[in-house]
Design an enzyme around this catalytic site. Structure first.
Site, PDB file in Angstrom:
ATOM      1  CE  LYS A 142      21.536  22.090  31.644  1.00 26.96           C
ATOM      2  NZ  LYS A 142      20.435  21.125  30.494  1.00 26.96           N
TER       3      LYS A 142
ATOM      4  N   GLY B 236      27.286  25.902  23.595  1.00 21.50           N
ATOM      5  CA  GLY B 236      25.856  26.186  23.320  1.00 21.50           C
ATOM      6  C   GLY B 236      25.842  27.492  22.659  1.00 21.50           C
ATOM      7  CB  SER B 237      22.878  29.797  21.968  1.00 20.66           C
ATOM      8  OG  SER B 237      22.601  30.273  23.384  1.00 20.66           O
ATOM      9  CB  THR B 238      26.388  33.681  21.458  1.00 21.68           C
ATOM     10  OG1 THR B 238      27.252  33.169  20.386  1.00 21.68           O
ATOM     11  CG2 THR B 238      26.868  34.936  22.031  1.00 21.68           C
ATOM     12  CG  LEU B 239      20.239  34.401  24.889  1.00 14.94           C
ATOM     13  CD1 LEU B 239      20.435  35.994  25.143  1.00 14.94           C
ATOM     14  CD2 LEU B 239      19.077  34.173  24.142  1.00 14.94           C
ATOM     15  CB  VAL B 240      22.925  29.873  26.909  1.00 16.48           C
ATOM     16  CG1 VAL B 240      22.793  29.188  28.177  1.00 16.48           C
ATOM     17  CG2 VAL B 240      21.152  29.737  26.483  1.00 16.48           C
ATOM     18  N   GLY B 241      25.590  31.669  26.449  1.00 19.03           N
ATOM     19  CA  GLY B 241      26.948  31.861  27.186  1.00 19.03           C
ATOM     20  C   GLY B 241      27.129  32.972  27.957  1.00 19.03           C
TER      21      GLY B 241
ATOM     22  CD  GLU C  73      31.857  24.984  20.267  1.00 19.24           C
ATOM     23  OE1 GLU C  73      31.292  25.808  19.492  1.00 19.24           O
ATOM     24  OE2 GLU C  73      31.554  23.650  20.370  1.00 19.24           O
TER      25      GLU C  73
ATOM     26  CB  CYS D 157      28.810  25.559  16.935  1.00 22.07           C
ATOM     27  SG  CYS D 157      30.037  24.256  16.971  1.00 22.07           S
TER      28      CYS D 157
ATOM     29  CD  GLU E 269      24.563  29.198  15.706  1.00 22.99           C
ATOM     30  OE1 GLU E 269      25.473  28.405  15.793  1.00 22.99           O
ATOM     31  OE2 GLU E 269      24.321  30.126  16.916  1.00 22.99           O
TER      32      GLU E 269
END
Length: 500
Positions: free
Chosen positions: A193, A246-251, A269, A303, A400
């Site tokens: 995606k 991507g972001s840590t939140l989405v991770g 990552e 990042c 960030e």
């Protein structure tokens, strides 16, 4: 029948016409999404629609996973020797080289990064990455372990199967290459995606993958939103591994979905708040140039951006003066203009997010040395921004920002700066500038980060691993290390003489 994107580029950097289908890429074909809906792709220089691409749904993810499984069971995986995979990957490299300028132009168009950076870094790096892993495809091997004379014991590093990959909008083509390279080399099939903000190069790559002769279903690309397509990939019971940048939140959400479904293997990552440490004895001109590159390159949407700049007190005033002058010299504007260093932020959402951080810094009492406002009246441009007089508790120091916003902080000695640099939940990268080699190495070793640069920053190579400590991720991209993300180790015990 999905629509086609046709565009005539007539810019100083690139002139040419592109035309290709913008459908979902499933089993080697371009298709409409199951709901026949589309996603508008926006030009970040003016906020206008470039084109529309087919929008995927969880139903389309199911179709793509079916296609990927069929390919894995018949034409890829253990049915395609490493040498064959290497040949196809090398063909893709040659086709990418032939279309390099077009790929760079597409990257600049929907992402906003400059054509020159896209051509010389993103596209060149993507080609290099696929070429590197093409060389690995027939060299993924196990080991023979000595046990007893009446037994043969060995390991096989087998492809995992169908893997899901979710890539970000800041380096769309490069992140696609980082994901495709090791996965294909190891024999996996893929459902990928791209970001809904920057899908054009991923879709164009599908045409090149077909041209290279990859069997249908080996690579499938589903454009769509994270809460639908991304979630469907992460939670799919027949996807055995998911890789996300991507972001840590989405991770966290990816990891949760993987755990709640089939406990699929996960590599992440994620974000960073990288320290850039500049000691008194640094080459100040080089430190200034690298610091500007470290935070403002790719519009700060990196990042590993060196967003916390620590300068030793003996050169602080001189550094700040020169750094401000350097920042003022960076041209913000048209991504296709040859002298532009920084284009627009990728989207209105990201523009507003960055501006909210700038306002937060101002409200908290930090001093704006330069920038701190939008550039122009159209598009998503932000002036390169430097804050001083900051406190460690401020959001602009801790969180960030993912934009062209840096903080410059004075420090006293090595012990002081290492403590400050490590005071973060992130640990993706760090940089040290000094002409004292012992100090450079000692400091680099004490920093809690997956990458430590000495007298440079944002310097990456396909054969060198990249990834983070702490909340900056799990696992490593690039190099031989990334192969472990895409193989399953099987131990085989062969009885040569032991009888019951």
């Amino acid at each position: 029948m999905p629509s086609a994107f046709t565009h005539e580029f007539n810019t100083p950097a690139f002139k040419g016409k592109v035309s290709f289908s913008t459908g979902l890429f499933i089993n080697g074909q371009f298709l409409d999404g199951s709901d026949k809906t589309t996603i508008d792709v926006i030009n970040p220089t003016n906020g206008k629609v470039i084109t529309s691409v087919s929008e995927g749904t969880p139903k389309d993810v199911d179709l793509a996973v079916d296609a990927a499984h069929a390919a894995f069971d018949t034409t890829w995986g253990l049915h395609a020797p490493g040498a064959q995979r290497s040949i196809l990957m090398s063909k893709l490299v040659a086709i990418m080289e032939k279309n390099a300028d077009e790929l760079a132009a597409l990257e600049a168009l929907d992402n906003g990064k400059t054509f020159n950076w896209a051509r010389n870094v993103d596209v060149a790096g993507s080609i290099d990455c696929i070429r590197y892993y093409a060389g690995w495809a027939d060299k993924v091997t196990g080991q023979v372990q000595e046990t007893t004379e009446d037994k043969l014991t060995y390991t096989r590093h087998e492809p995992i199967g169908v893997v899901g990959q979710i890539i970000p909008w800041n380096f769309p083509l490069l992140m696609m290459a980082w994901k495709l390279g090791p996965a294909l080399a190891c024999g996996n099939t893929i459902v990928l995606k791209p970001s809904e903000f920057t899908p054009l190069t991923a879709i164009r790559m599908c045409h090149l993958i077909n041209e290279a002769g990859f069997p249908p279903g080996v690579v499938n690309v589903i454009s769509g939103y994270g809460n639908s397509v991304g979630n469907a990939i992460s939670s799919h019971m027949r996807v055995e591994k998911v890789a996300f940048t991507g972001s840590t939140l989405v991770g966290r959400k990816i990891m949760e979905a993987a755990a709640k479904s089939n406990l699929k293997n996960v590599t992440l990552e994620l974000g960073g708040k990288s320290p850039n440490i500049i000691f008194d004895d640094a080459d100040i001109e080089q430190a200034v140039n690298w610091a500007a590159f470290g935070i403002f390159w790719n519009h700060g949407q990196t990042c590993c951006a060196g967003s916390r700049i620590y300068v030793q007190e003996g050169i602080y005033d001189e550094f700040l003066k020169r750094f401000t002058e350097k920042t003022r010299s960076l041209k913000v504007g048209d991504p296709f203009a040859p002298d532009t260093f920084q284009g627009p932020q990728v989207s209105e959402i990201q523009f507003n997010r960055i501006m909210s951080y700038i306002e937060s810094g101002k409200a908290a009492g930090a001093k704006v040395e330069i920038g701190g406002e939008r550039h122009g009246s159209e598009g998503y441009f932000i002036k390169p921004t430097i804050f001083t007089n900051v406190d460690p508790s401020m959001k602009i120091v801790q969180e960030e920002i993912f934009g062209p916003v840096g903080v410059v902080i004075k420090f006293k000695d090595e012990e002081d700066v290492i403590k400050q640099a490590n005071d973060t939940v992130y640990g993706l990268a760090a940089a040290v500038f000094t002409q004292n080699l012992n100090r450079a190495i000692n400091t680099a070793h004490k920093l809690k980060a997956g990458t430590a640069w000495i007298n440079c920053v944002n310097s990456l190579h396909s054969n060198v691993p990249f990834g983070g400590f702490k909340q900056s991720g799990i696992g490593r991209e690039l190099g031989e290390y990334a192969l472990a993300n895409y193989t399953a180790v099987k131990s085989v015990h062969v009885n040569l003489g032991h009888r019951m």
